[in-house]
Design a protein around this motif. Structure first.
Motif, PDB file in Angstrom:
ATOM      1  N   GLY A  58      -6.342   0.360   2.214  1.00  0.00           N
ATOM      2  CA  GLY A  58      -6.326   0.888   3.567  1.00  0.00           C
ATOM      3  C   GLY A  58      -5.998   2.360   3.687  1.00  0.00           C
ATOM      4  O   GLY A  58      -6.012   2.911   4.796  1.00  0.00           O
ATOM      5  N   ARG A  59      -5.720   3.037   2.587  1.00  0.00           N
ATOM      6  CA  ARG A  59      -5.377   4.463   2.646  1.00  0.00           C
ATOM      7  C   ARG A  59      -6.644   5.319   2.694  1.00  0.00           C
ATOM      8  O   ARG A  59      -7.673   4.945   2.110  1.00  0.00           O
ATOM      9  CB  ARG A  59      -4.549   4.861   1.432  1.00  0.00           C
ATOM     10  N   SER A 105       0.836  -1.201   0.000  1.00  0.00           N
ATOM     11  CA  SER A 105       0.000   0.000   0.000  1.00  0.00           C
ATOM     12  C   SER A 105       0.876   1.258   0.000  1.00  0.00           C
ATOM     13  O   SER A 105       1.659   1.489   0.926  1.00  0.00           O
ATOM     14  CB  SER A 105      -0.910  -0.009   1.229  1.00  0.00           C
TER      15      SER A 105
END
Length: 485
Positions: free
Chosen positions: A159-160, A128
């Motif tokens: 997940g950002r 990521s």
């Protein structure tokens, strides 16, 4: 006198596993992925090579995760014991910066050339990227973009936060040059004029993003592989993907699985796929197409050199799926009588079948009779049957003719290019006496045609005798009726 048993202390080492243990685990996973199990029956199995490659990747990722977990546990236990408390009192706690090494020293001593940095494939999958990492990667991508043929960015912003993820996507798009989500890659997509493969896997692509994708791709005339798996597309997105499929005449491998597509999108996709004459692999699992989509489903599998093994596998797969199949093409696949029973078992469940093409195979009389007996009852929607160039003689030809002549919507039977004698052609013409337009030309039949595997000779006598043919036909029909039941 009794003696107390002595307790021997021993320890079991669980980590790290030995190399032999790791190899054994890969072998076991390879076996599980390639053999027939309840899971592979449902989701499909892999070849041994594919299974081994995936097993190695799974084991490597699992090992790395477990190693990190083991290391963290050791640190935690050490801290609990207080082993480093005394040392920490006498020294300032400084941040430990991990050493990251780029090492190209392995191998024989040699000159390094600029061409060695001309990478053609980059994989950033499963890492990521934040803004800091993206700024490091951006100039590197800019410097090699003209040489790149494949870029894997799957899960590279997982997940950002949304704002950061969109900015990272825009940076990568601008670097690779070729709105939200897909539109952040607008410049990259617009630059792909000769795209051959496109994978959009687990990207949470909505119907709006799918529409953007359809709009931004300038050309898909060279596209051969399109995978659209595990997104949130729904019917609206499926309609957009349908437009991409329609513009992809060379499409060979299409996947649209787990995308929440219902009846409207399913019908549109089915209609578009019916025009993909090069299609070899199709995956539409885990959707809700419904019966409306199944009605228009057509399967084109001609001239793929499938042979008995491939045709048998496909027939068994289709037997309990696509109940509303309208068209099945299996011409030119070297199908022999042995595979005819599986084809017939599949056809027996396709009561909506309109067109069946089994031309240019090696079904001969035995295979033709199996197919004919299957089509004899029901199949009232059948309009066309093509059995040309199959080594068929009198017995098979007559039974096929009798099986279809009385069907209300039937339009054409093609038996040309077989081994039917002139007298037997007269018999078949007589069967179609009331509807001669339903029987195709028989000009290319070879009455003297013989197959290499027929073990008979002139000295043993001819099989042209009518009584012998009648006896052969009755015997074969009886045998095949037994097999089909």
């Amino acid at each position: 006198m009794t003696t107390k048993p002595e307790h021997c202390q021993f320890s079991v080492k669980l980590w790290p596993p030995s190399q032999n243990t790791r190899i054994s685990l890969v072998d076991q996973m390879t076996k599980n992925l390639s053999i027939i199990t309840e899971f592979t029956k449902r989701y499909g199995s892999m070849s041994k090579e594919e299974a081994e490659e995936n097993a190695k990747q799974i084991e490597e990722e699992a090992y790395n995760v477990a190693a990190q977990h083991y290391e963290n546990n050791l640190i935690f236990e050490t801290l609990k014991r207080g082993a480093i408390i005394k040392a920490m009192k006498d020294m300032a706690i400084t941040e430990v910066v991990p050493e990251i090494v780029f090492d190209i020293s392995k191998g024989p001593r040699t000159f390094i050339e600029a061409e060695e940095a001309d990478y053609t494939k980059i994989c950033f999958s499963n890492r990521s990227f934040g803004l800091g990492a993206a700024r490091v990667a951006e100039p590197i991508l800019v410097s090699i973009k003209d040489k790149l043929k494949s870029v894997d960015l799957s899960d590279f912003i997982a997940g950002r936060p949304e704002a950061e993820a969109l900015e990272v996507m825009s940076m990568f798009s601008a670097a690779l040059e070729g709105s939200k989500g897909v539109r952040a890659f607008g410049s990259l997509l617009k630059s792909q004029s000769s795209l051959e493969e496109l994978y959009l896997m687990n990207d949470e692509i909505s119907k709006d993003a799918a529409r953007a994708l359809s709009e931004l791709l300038p050309s898909t005339e060279m596209l051969k592989v399109l995978h659209f798996h595990k997104n949130m597309t729904g019917d609206g997105g499926a309609l957009a993907i349908t437009e991409v499929v329609k513009r992809s005449p060379l499409l060979e491998d299409f996947r649209c699985s787990s995308t929440r597509v219902d009846a409207d999108g399913g019908v549109a996709l089915s209609n578009a796929l019916a025009e993909c004459r090069e299609l070899k692999k199709l995956d539409l699992r885990d959707n809700m197409f419904g019966t409306e989509a199944g009605v228009v489903l057509k399967v084109y599998l001609s001239y793929l050199n499938l042979e008995d093994k491939g045709v048998t596998a496909i027939s068994r797969a289709l037997q309990y799926s696509a109940p509303f199949l309208e068209m099945l093409e299996l011409a030119g696949n070297d199908i022999k009588p042995a595979a005819a029973r599986d084809v017939a078992a599949c056809l027996a469940r396709k009561k909506k079948l309109c067109k069946l093409n089994l031309a240019e195979n090696e079904l001969k009389d035995k295979g033709a009779i199996v197919i004919g007996k299957c089509l004899e009852d029901g199949h009232t929607k059948l309009t066309e049957l093509d059995m040309n160039t199959n080594g068929i003689r009198r017995a098979g030809a007559r039974l096929l003719a009798q099986a279809v002549v009385g069907k209300p919507d039937f339009k054409l039977l093609n038996l040309d290019g077989n081994y039917i004698s002139d007298d037997d052609i007269d018999d078949i013409n007589d069967i179609f006496k009331k509807c001669p337009e339903k029987l195709g030309p028989l000009d290319e039949n070879d009455p003297e045609g013989r197959d290499e595997d027929e073990n008979w000779s002139e000295e043993e006598g001819s099989n042209d005798d009518d009584d012998d043919d009648e006896e052969l036909e009755l015997k074969m029909i009886k045998n095949e009726e037994t097999l089909l039941t």
